[in-house]
Each structure stands twice: as structure tokens, then as C-alpha cells.
Design a protein around this motif. Sequence first.
Motif, PDB file in Angstrom:
ATOM      1  N   GLY A 224      73.086  79.548  30.065  1.00  0.00           N
ATOM      2  CA  GLY A 224      72.617  80.109  31.325  1.00  0.00           C
ATOM      3  C   GLY A 224      73.219  81.470  31.613  1.00  0.00           C
ATOM      4  O   GLY A 224      72.563  82.347  32.166  1.00  0.00           O
TER       5      GLY A 224
ATOM      6  N   GLU B 268      71.873  92.367  19.626  1.00  0.00           N
ATOM      7  CA  GLU B 268      71.200  92.167  20.912  1.00  0.00           C
ATOM      8  C   GLU B 268      70.643  93.465  21.469  1.00  0.00           C
ATOM      9  O   GLU B 268      69.625  93.470  22.135  1.00  0.00           O
ATOM     10  CB  GLU B 268      72.153  91.526  21.923  1.00  0.00           C
ATOM     11  CG  GLU B 268      71.453  90.982  23.133  1.00  0.00           C
ATOM     12  CD  GLU B 268      70.445  89.895  22.826  1.00  0.00           C
ATOM     13  OE1 GLU B 268      69.304  90.009  23.292  1.00  0.00           O
ATOM     14  OE2 GLU B 268      70.774  88.951  22.107  1.00  0.00           O
TER      15      GLU B 268
ATOM     16  N   ASP C 235      70.870  82.546  24.772  1.00  0.00           N
ATOM     17  CA  ASP C 235      70.718  81.280  25.484  1.00  0.00           C
ATOM     18  C   ASP C 235      69.856  80.310  24.683  1.00  0.00           C
ATOM     19  O   ASP C 235      70.190  79.134  24.555  1.00  0.00           O
ATOM     20  CB  ASP C 235      70.074  81.512  26.853  1.00  0.00           C
ATOM     21  CG  ASP C 235      70.999  81.162  27.995  1.00  0.00           C
ATOM     22  OD1 ASP C 235      72.054  80.551  27.758  1.00  0.00           O
ATOM     23  OD2 ASP C 235      70.666  81.501  29.138  1.00  0.00           O
ATOM     24  N   THR C 236      68.759  80.807  24.144  1.00  0.00           N
ATOM     25  CA  THR C 236      67.862  79.959  23.363  1.00  0.00           C
ATOM     26  C   THR C 236      68.581  79.404  22.139  1.00  0.00           C
ATOM     27  O   THR C 236      68.439  78.223  21.809  1.00  0.00           O
ATOM     28  CB  THR C 236      66.612  80.756  22.939  1.00  0.00           C
ATOM     29  OG1 THR C 236      65.987  81.280  24.110  1.00  0.00           O
ATOM     30  CG2 THR C 236      65.626  79.894  22.188  1.00  0.00           C
TER      31      THR C 236
ATOM     32  N   CYS D 280      72.657  87.903  32.020  1.00  0.00           N
ATOM     33  CA  CYS D 280      73.059  89.221  31.520  1.00  0.00           C
ATOM     34  C   CYS D 280      71.996  89.850  30.628  1.00  0.00           C
ATOM     35  O   CYS D 280      72.272  90.825  29.936  1.00  0.00           O
ATOM     36  CB  CYS D 280      74.380  89.097  30.754  1.00  0.00           C
ATOM     37  SG  CYS D 280      75.733  88.536  31.779  1.00  0.00           S
ATOM     38  N   GLY D 281      70.808  89.282  30.595  1.00  0.00           N
ATOM     39  CA  GLY D 281      69.728  89.855  29.805  1.00  0.00           C
ATOM     40  C   GLY D 281      69.766  89.489  28.334  1.00  0.00           C
ATOM     41  O   GLY D 281      69.149  90.157  27.509  1.00  0.00           O
TER      42      GLY D 281
ATOM     43  N   THR E 146      68.665  86.603  26.684  1.00  0.00           N
ATOM     44  CA  THR E 146      67.961  85.321  26.642  1.00  0.00           C
ATOM     45  C   THR E 146      67.917  84.702  25.251  1.00  0.00           C
ATOM     46  O   THR E 146      67.900  83.483  25.120  1.00  0.00           O
ATOM     47  CB  THR E 146      66.526  85.466  27.181  1.00  0.00           C
ATOM     48  OG1 THR E 146      65.864  86.488  26.446  1.00  0.00           O
ATOM     49  CG2 THR E 146      66.525  85.813  28.650  1.00  0.00           C
ATOM     50  N   SER E 147      67.893  85.525  24.214  1.00  0.00           N
ATOM     51  CA  SER E 147      67.854  84.962  22.855  1.00  0.00           C
ATOM     52  C   SER E 147      69.141  84.198  22.556  1.00  0.00           C
ATOM     53  O   SER E 147      69.108  83.179  21.866  1.00  0.00           O
ATOM     54  CB  SER E 147      67.620  86.056  21.817  1.00  0.00           C
ATOM     55  OG  SER E 147      68.668  86.999  21.832  1.00  0.00           O
TER      56      SER E 147
ATOM     57  N   ARG F 149      77.299  92.860  31.705  1.00  0.00           N
ATOM     58  CA  ARG F 149      76.855  92.629  30.328  1.00  0.00           C
ATOM     59  C   ARG F 149      78.014  92.722  29.323  1.00  0.00           C
ATOM     60  O   ARG F 149      78.124  91.876  28.432  1.00  0.00           O
ATOM     61  CB  ARG F 149      75.750  93.618  29.968  1.00  0.00           C
ATOM     62  CG  ARG F 149      75.125  93.349  28.623  1.00  0.00           C
ATOM     63  CD  ARG F 149      74.006  94.341  28.365  1.00  0.00           C
ATOM     64  NE  ARG F 149      73.504  94.210  27.041  1.00  0.00           N
ATOM     65  CZ  ARG F 149      72.361  93.643  26.720  1.00  0.00           C
ATOM     66  NH1 ARG F 149      71.589  93.161  27.655  1.00  0.00           N
ATOM     67  NH2 ARG F 149      71.969  93.571  25.469  1.00  0.00           N
TER      68      ARG F 149
ATOM     69  N   PRO G 265      74.188  83.893  29.415  1.00  0.00           N
ATOM     70  CA  PRO G 265      73.565  85.005  28.685  1.00  0.00           C
ATOM     71  C   PRO G 265      72.250  85.480  29.296  1.00  0.00           C
ATOM     72  O   PRO G 265      71.979  86.675  29.326  1.00  0.00           O
ATOM     73  CB  PRO G 265      73.349  84.442  27.280  1.00  0.00           C
ATOM     74  CG  PRO G 265      74.375  83.376  27.139  1.00  0.00           C
ATOM     75  CD  PRO G 265      74.491  82.774  28.508  1.00  0.00           C
ATOM     76  N   SER G 266      71.447  84.567  29.805  1.00  0.00           N
ATOM     77  CA  SER G 266      70.165  84.971  30.403  1.00  0.00           C
ATOM     78  C   SER G 266      70.370  85.841  31.634  1.00  0.00           C
ATOM     79  O   SER G 266      69.620  86.788  31.865  1.00  0.00           O
ATOM     80  CB  SER G 266      69.340  83.743  30.782  1.00  0.00           C
ATOM     81  OG  SER G 266      68.847  83.118  29.623  1.00  0.00           O
TER      82      SER G 266
END
Length: 159
Positions: free
Chosen positions: A81, A130, A92-93, A86-87, A89-90, A39, A83-84
Motif C-alpha cells: 500500500g 521505477e 505494490d503489485t 508514492c507512485g 504501483t508496480s 518518494r 508504494p502506491s
Amino acid sequence: MSVKIHTPPVRLAKLLRTPGGLPVADAVQRAGAGLLSLRQDCLAELKAMLEVAEAVAARAGEGYDAELLGELYGVVSKPIGVPSVCGLTSMDTALISLSDLLDYLKGQQRWDANAVAVHLRALRLLLHTEGAADAAGTQAILAGLRKVSQRYAKPEAGA
């Protein structure tokens, strides 16, 4: 003349059938710990990517510049892809939303510095918050970014 075919034993199949090793729960826990250890590296890479993206966007003029837009798209789409995993997800979005926006702008041969800047500022905010458990605030940011990028999803009637 005779042909002799030799098939070596497949050790992996034998190993998979042999009992022993880590229990599944322990293996999953170790995998999760491994991802958490990544992370900090992931955050550092995302910060570096964001600085490059901001520098590229700062070079933009008023009009459409296909080369600059392509460069910016390459910078922000490359880590999608990661970031997701590594937890995050926001993040990535938000990266997907910015990539979509850049795709739409490229298709219309337009440039909107404000729309790009909104995405970059939101990425910076998401990167710094985050760890916070404000899911509602994060979802509001992501919904706003979707609205901005979807504004350019269809060409203008007069264009």
C-alpha cells in the motif's frame, strides 16, 4: 432541580462554510508535491525491506519451514500500500504477488526457493528501474510474477 444542557458551537462546521482558503487545484497540487517529497523516503524504506527479505530467504533450507516463511511473509506484506501512495504501483503489485505466493506455499506446506527468488529479483529490478518509462517491460515482469504465484494457487493433484 433543573438540568441545563449546553451544546458548544462546532467551529469546524463554521470554518467549512466560511469562504476562503486554498483553491482546490492548489490544494491538490500541494498534496501531489508532498507525496513526491516522500518518494525518496519510500524508496529507501523499500530498499531496506528488500534487503531484509533477501536475508530471510537466504536462510531457507531445502524443506518447508513455517517459522521462516511466516517471517518472510511479515517482511514483504507490511509495506503493501505504501508504494502506491508514492507512485510506485508496480512495486505494490509485485509485493502482493509475493505475499500470495507465500500464502499458497504455507497452505501447501511447501517451499520453492526459486519462485521466491524470482519475486525478490523482480522487486529489486522494479525498484532500480521505477523511474524508467518502460510500461510494457514492467507489465511483462508483473505478468510473469502472477504466473509464478498462480502456479501454486491450487494444490498439486498428487500432493
